[in-house]
Design a protein around this motif. Structure first.
Motif, short mmCIF file in Angstrom:
data_model
loop_
_atom_site.label_atom_id
_atom_site.label_comp_id
_atom_site.label_asym_id
_atom_site.label_seq_id
_atom_site.Cartn_x
_atom_site.Cartn_y
_atom_site.Cartn_z
N GLU A 182 1.01 -1.38 0.10
CA GLU A 182 -0.02 -0.20 -0.03
C GLU A 182 0.88 0.97 -0.51
O GLU A 182 1.12 2.41 -1.20
N ILE A 183 2.00 1.44 0.66
CA ILE A 183 2.66 2.16 1.48
C ILE A 183 3.76 2.25 -0.75
O ILE A 183 3.48 3.77 -1.03
N LEU A 184 3.65 1.33 -1.08
CA LEU A 184 4.49 1.51 -3.03
C LEU A 184 3.04 1.94 -3.88
O LEU A 184 3.73 2.93 -4.93
N ARG A 185 2.05 1.68 -3.92
CA ARG A 185 1.13 2.00 -4.21
C ARG A 185 0.61 3.65 -4.44
O ARG A 185 1.30 4.19 -4.81
N LYS A 186 1.51 3.84 -3.07
CA LYS A 186 0.66 5.56 -2.71
C LYS A 186 1.85 6.24 -3.13
O LYS A 186 1.92 7.32 -3.75
N ILE A 187 3.71 6.26 -2.98
CA ILE A 187 4.23 6.58 -3.51
C ILE A 187 4.52 6.62 -5.30
O ILE A 187 4.52 7.59 -5.99
N VAL A 188 3.78 5.53 -6.20
CA VAL A 188 4.11 5.71 -6.85
C VAL A 188 2.48 6.77 -7.39
O VAL A 188 2.74 6.93 -8.56
N HIS A 189 1.28 6.41 -6.97
CA HIS A 189 0.29 7.34 -7.34
C HIS A 189 -0.09 8.22 -6.94
O HIS A 189 0.49 9.45 -8.30
N ILE A 190 1.19 9.05 -5.90
CA ILE A 190 1.30 10.84 -5.45
C ILE A 190 2.28 11.19 -6.61
O ILE A 190 2.71 11.96 -7.78
N GLY A 191 3.63 10.01 -6.72
CA GLY A 191 4.94 10.59 -7.14
C GLY A 191 4.06 10.51 -9.16
O GLY A 191 4.73 11.77 -9.80
N THR A 192 3.43 9.72 -9.27
CA THR A 192 3.36 9.81 -11.16
C THR A 192 2.72 11.29 -11.13
O THR A 192 2.77 11.42 -12.78
N GLY A 193 1.52 11.42 -10.31
CA GLY A 193 0.03 12.31 -10.57
C GLY A 193 1.33 13.08 -11.22
O GLY A 193 0.18 14.19 -11.99
N ASN A 194 1.98 14.45 -10.72
CA ASN A 194 2.25 15.20 -10.63
C ASN A 194 3.23 15.24 -12.15
O ASN A 194 3.62 15.95 -12.62
N VAL A 195 3.21 14.26 -12.96
CA VAL A 195 4.06 14.27 -14.49
C VAL A 195 2.88 15.59 -15.07
O VAL A 195 3.18 15.67 -16.28
N ILE A 196 1.41 15.18 -14.64
CA ILE A 196 0.96 16.27 -15.00
C ILE A 196 0.63 18.07 -14.92
O ILE A 196 1.10 18.50 -16.37
N LEU A 197 2.20 18.22 -14.61
CA LEU A 197 2.42 19.57 -14.01
C LEU A 197 3.22 19.82 -15.31
O LEU A 197 3.68 20.66 -15.78
N LEU A 198 4.37 18.37 -15.40
CA LEU A 198 5.47 18.56 -16.33
C LEU A 198 4.39 18.89 -18.12
O LEU A 198 5.08 19.42 -18.80
N ALA A 199 3.49 18.40 -18.17
CA ALA A 199 3.07 18.13 -19.07
C ALA A 199 2.16 19.76 -19.36
O ALA A 199 2.00 20.04 -20.95
#
Length: 239
Positions: A44-61
Motif C-alpha cells: 500500500e505504501i509503494l502504491r501511494k508513492i507511485v500514485h502520488i509521484g506519477t500524478g505530478n507528471v501532469i504539471l510537467l505536461a
C-alpha cells in the motif's frame, strides 16, 4: 475535428519534453524500489508513492506544453500495462495478480481523457486540477485515514474515516485554489469554485468500489471546475 498535434510548435524542444517526463517517472519508480528494499515492503505504501509521484507528471505536461498526442499515447500504454498486470506479475508491489481493484487502470484512463479534453480547449490547468486532486487528495485521505482515522463510516461496503475525508476536502481545496489563482487571480470565483470542487471531490472519493474513484474524482472535479467557471463568467458579464 480535434487536432492533437497542435502543440507541436511548443517553445520547448520535443526531446526536452519527453526526457523530462521520463526522468521524473524514472525517479518515482526508483524511489519506490529503494523504499521496498530498505524501508518497507508494504504494497500500500509503494502504491501511494507511485500514485502520488506519477500524478505530478501532469504539471510537467502543462508547464512544458507537451503535445496532447504524447499524453494520450502514454495513457493508453500505461492502461494496457496495468490491465496485463492483473493477470501477470508485471508490476509486483503496485498491482498484485488478481487484485480486486481497477484503480490503477482508471488512473491511466482519466489522465488520457483529461489531456485530450483540456489540451484541445487550450485550458490544460483543468486537467492538472483534476489529476492533482486525485493524486494528493486521495493520497492524503488514505494516509491520514490509515494513521489517524478513528471515526469510521461505510459507503457501499467500503470503509472510510471522517479524518481521511476531511483531509481530502482540505487538500482538494488547496490544490484547486492554487491552480485557479495562478490562472485567474484573486477573484471570488477562485475561492467559491475551489470550495465546491473540494466538497464534491470528497463525496466522489467516498465511493471507491473497485477503485472507481480514480476515474470519477479527476474527471468530476475537472469538469465541475470548468463548468462553474463558465457559468460564473457568463453571469458576471450579464450583470
Amino acid at each position: 475535428m480535434i487536432t492533437l498535434l497542435t502543440d507541436l510548435d511548443s517553445s520547448y524542444p520535443l526531446w526536452l519534453q519527453i526526457s523530462s517526463v521520463a526522468a521524473w517517472v524514472g525517479f518515482v519508480l526508483s524511489l519506490a524500489w529503494v523504499v521496498s528494499r530498505t524501508v518497507s515492503k508494504d504494497t500500500e505504501i509503494l502504491r501511494k508513492i507511485v500514485h502520488i509521484g506519477t500524478g505530478n507528471v501532469i504539471l510537467l505536461a502543462w508547464w512544458l506544453d507537451i503535445p496532447a498526442i504524447l499524453g494520450i499515447t502514454a495513457s493508453i500504454l500505461a492502461g494496457a500495462i496495468t490491465l496485463l498486470s492483473y493477470r501477470f506479475p508485471i508490476l509486483p508491489g503496485i498491482n498484485s495478480v488478481g487484485r480486486k481493484s481497477l484503480g490503477t487502470f482508471f488512473y491511466a484512463v482519466s489522465i488520457g481523457i483529461l489531456v485530450a479534453w483540456f489540451w484541445y480547449l487550450n485550458q490544460p490547468y483543468y486537467a492538472a486540477l483534476g489529476i492533482l486532486i486525485m493524486t494528493w487528495g486521495d493520497g492524503s485521505a488514505a494516509l491520514v485515514g490509515q494513521r489517524f482515522g478513528k471515526h469510521k463510516y461505510t459507503v457501499l461496503g467500503g470503509q472510510k474515516s471522517w479524518e481521511g475525508s476531511l483531509s481530502m476536502t482540505f487538500v482538494s481545496f488547496v490544490i484547486s485554489s492554487l491552480i485557479l489563482y495562478s490562472v485567474q487571480g484573486n477573484i471570488w470565483q477562485t475561492w467559491v469554485v475551489s470550495l465546491i470542487v473540494a466538497v464534491v471531490a470528497t463525496v466522489l472519493e467516498s465511493f471507491s468500489f473497485l477503485g472507481i474513484d480514480n476515474l470519477t474524482v479527476p474527471l468530476g472535479t475537472a469538469a465541475l471546475a470548468f463548468y462553474l467557471n463558465q457559468v460564473m463568467y457568463v453571469t458576471h458579464l450579464t450583470n
